[in-house]
Design a protein around this motif. Structure first.
Motif, mmCIF file in Angstrom:
data_model
loop_
_atom_site.group_PDB
_atom_site.id
_atom_site.type_symbol
_atom_site.label_atom_id
_atom_site.label_comp_id
_atom_site.label_asym_id
_atom_site.label_seq_id
_atom_site.Cartn_x
_atom_site.Cartn_y
_atom_site.Cartn_z
ATOM 1 N N ASN A 1 -31.761 14.289 -8.030
ATOM 2 C CA ASN A 1 -30.471 14.893 -8.379
ATOM 3 C C ASN A 1 -30.535 16.082 -9.324
ATOM 4 O O ASN A 1 -29.521 16.723 -9.575
ATOM 5 C CB ASN A 1 -29.547 13.823 -8.984
ATOM 6 N N GLU B 1 -30.045 21.284 -7.209
ATOM 7 C CA GLU B 1 -29.184 21.248 -6.027
ATOM 8 C C GLU B 1 -29.957 21.536 -4.750
ATOM 9 O O GLU B 1 -29.753 20.879 -3.727
ATOM 10 C CB GLU B 1 -28.033 22.245 -6.179
ATOM 11 N N PRO C 1 -23.437 16.697 -14.347
ATOM 12 C CA PRO C 1 -23.161 18.115 -14.622
ATOM 13 C C PRO C 1 -24.370 18.799 -15.254
ATOM 14 O O PRO C 1 -24.976 18.277 -16.193
ATOM 15 C CB PRO C 1 -21.980 18.059 -15.596
ATOM 16 N N ASN C 2 -24.726 19.947 -14.695
ATOM 17 C CA ASN C 2 -25.878 20.713 -15.196
ATOM 18 C C ASN C 2 -27.156 19.887 -15.199
ATOM 19 O O ASN C 2 -28.082 20.165 -15.964
ATOM 20 C CB ASN C 2 -25.603 21.237 -16.616
ATOM 21 N N SER C 3 -27.169 18.847 -14.352
ATOM 22 C CA SER C 3 -28.331 17.952 -14.251
ATOM 23 C C SER C 3 -28.714 17.366 -15.600
ATOM 24 O O SER C 3 -29.871 17.024 -15.845
ATOM 25 C CB SER C 3 -29.535 18.707 -13.658
ATOM 26 N N ASN D 1 -22.845 16.048 -2.363
ATOM 27 C CA ASN D 1 -23.414 17.021 -3.293
ATOM 28 C C ASN D 1 -22.381 17.416 -4.350
ATOM 29 O O ASN D 1 -22.711 17.576 -5.532
ATOM 30 C CB ASN D 1 -23.889 18.257 -2.542
ATOM 31 N N ARG D 2 -21.131 17.543 -3.929
ATOM 32 C CA ARG D 2 -20.071 17.844 -4.900
ATOM 33 C C ARG D 2 -19.911 16.690 -5.890
ATOM 34 O O ARG D 2 -19.726 16.913 -7.094
ATOM 35 C CB ARG D 2 -18.757 18.104 -4.166
ATOM 36 N N ARG E 1 -22.294 14.685 -6.719
ATOM 37 C CA ARG E 1 -23.488 14.767 -7.574
ATOM 38 C C ARG E 1 -23.274 15.754 -8.720
ATOM 39 O O ARG E 1 -23.622 15.464 -9.875
ATOM 40 C CB ARG E 1 -24.697 15.198 -6.727
ATOM 41 N N ARG E 2 -22.703 16.915 -8.420
ATOM 42 C CA ARG E 2 -22.483 17.917 -9.468
ATOM 43 C C ARG E 2 -21.500 17.415 -10.520
ATOM 44 O O ARG E 2 -21.588 17.789 -11.696
ATOM 45 C CB ARG E 2 -21.959 19.219 -8.854
ATOM 46 N N THR E 3 -20.567 16.570 -10.099
ATOM 47 C CA THR E 3 -19.580 16.027 -11.036
ATOM 48 C C THR E 3 -20.174 14.923 -11.900
ATOM 49 O O THR E 3 -19.944 14.862 -13.111
ATOM 50 C CB THR E 3 -18.365 15.483 -10.259
#
Length: 364
Positions: A298, A301, A332-334, A324-325, A327-329
């Motif tokens: 994760n 991206e 955040p910023n990994s 993927n969206r 995952r970004r939520t």
């Protein structure tokens, strides 16, 4: 007990005896050492339209009773969590059924020359069993339920055997539940899966707001009910064995993402599963190794999209952009969460809702 070929148990409800008819076995975990959980579909005598689930398991004696917690959660009106009906410590011929006294008859197996010594636990993991005043078991706890350590986490680990601290004891406990369903990965459609996951996230937020933390979000603990004649919740959380009250964990919300990811790589339809060796290793990795493996999935991206394209089944590949969206939520910023984000529940549910609408349009 059996009468006229019907097997049943008797429980005490509101001061009177009540029969619960035992139906088919839903789950049986066969093991020599462990909880050996067995679940039966059941119903009250004379009320086959009202499904119940009987769950028997062998629990470490000092672990808080799941029945106590479920009773309190149900009493507080927490939604989308399996509802309580009854719980008790099982007796056999009037004796509390436990490993140390009833099964082994007091035999001290640590004296055996080939005894496998277990891993000691830190003092922080050893607690005194407590009972919640409003929801105590209908049978008192046995005198043998003292002095045993809590079990390790469900995840297995490998270290060198060390000197045993104490011999743990397991007690045969029974919980009767009011909701019946199937594991979320058996949802009849992708839309049904997303809707159930959304509801289960709400089910996690509800007890969390009431002061409880589930602590075991996994693929088999999120349930869905698609039977219109079944009065159970449409979707709900089960298995509060590891739950705690008045505890917080800013990481547990992430587990819903990993449940969805796991479904998408292992199931090509509700009934067609497969083994993916790369990810099957996660079932046996220790906590640190598992965390590193998930970070590799994760944290970037581009890497995530490549992994998803290579491993998602054709059935779930249309969801890659939405997952993927999500995952970004969730990541955040990994980066790592250092404190709880109460707004994350709503953002996760919104993404799942929009993904469901997108599926509806695509399939219309």
């Amino acid at each position: 007990m059996t009468v006229n070929t019907e097997r049943f148990i008797e429980v005490e409800q509101n001061g009177s005896a009540e029969r619960i008819i035992i139906g088919t076995v839903m789950q049986r975990a066969r093991c020599i050492v462990g909880r050996a959980t067995t679940c039966w579909k059941a119903h009250r005598e004379g009320h086959p339209e009202m499904p119940l689930v009987i769950k028997d398991s062998w629990q470490y004696s000092e672990r808080d009773e799941e029945g106590d917690l479920l009773c309190e959660v149900t009493r507080k009106g927490v939604v989308t969590v399996v509802r309580y009906y009854h719980h008790e410590a099982v007796t056999v011929r009037g004796i509390y059924d436990d490993i140390r006294e009833n099964i082994r008859g007091g035999l001290n197996n640590t004296k055996a020359t080939n005894y496998w010594r277990e891993h000691p636990m830190s003092s922080s993991s050893i607690t005194t069993g407590t009972s919640r005043n409003s929801c105590h078991s209908s049978r008192k706890r046995s005198s043998s339920q003292t002095g045993a350590p809590l079990p390790p986490s469900k995840r297995s680990y490998s270290t060198s055997p060390t000197k045993v601290v104490s011999v743990p004891n397991r007690v045969h406990r029974r919980v009767v539940l009011r909701d019946y369903g199937k594991a979320i990965h058996k949802a009849s459609s992708r839309l049904a899966l997303l809707t159930a996951l959304e509801d289960c996230i709400g089910g996690h937020e509800s007890p969390h707001a009431a002061g409880f933390l589930h602590r075991d979000i996994s693929i088999n603990n999120l349930m869905i009910n698609e039977d219109d004649e079944n009065p159970s919740w449409p979707s709900f959380l089960i298995d509060l064995d590891l739950s705690r009250s008045n505890e917080q964990c800013p990481l547990e919300q992430r587990s819903f993402f990993w449940v969805l990811f796991w479904v998408c790589i292992h199931y090509n339809s509700p009934d067609e599963g497969k083994v993916v060796p790369r990810f099957d290793k996660w079932n046996f990795a220790d906590t640190e190794e598992l965390a590193l493996s998930k970070t590799g999935v994760n944290s970037n991206e581009g890497d995530f999209l490549r992994i998803a394209e290579a491993n998602f089944t054709s059935y779930y590949r249309p969801l890659i952009a939405w997952i993927n969206r999500l995952r970004r939520t969730v990541f955040p910023n990994s980066g790592r969460w250092v404190r709880e984000d109460e707004g994350l529940y709503a953002r996760m549910r919104q993404i799942l809702q929009e993904a469901g609408k997108d599926l509806n349009l695509a399939e219309a």
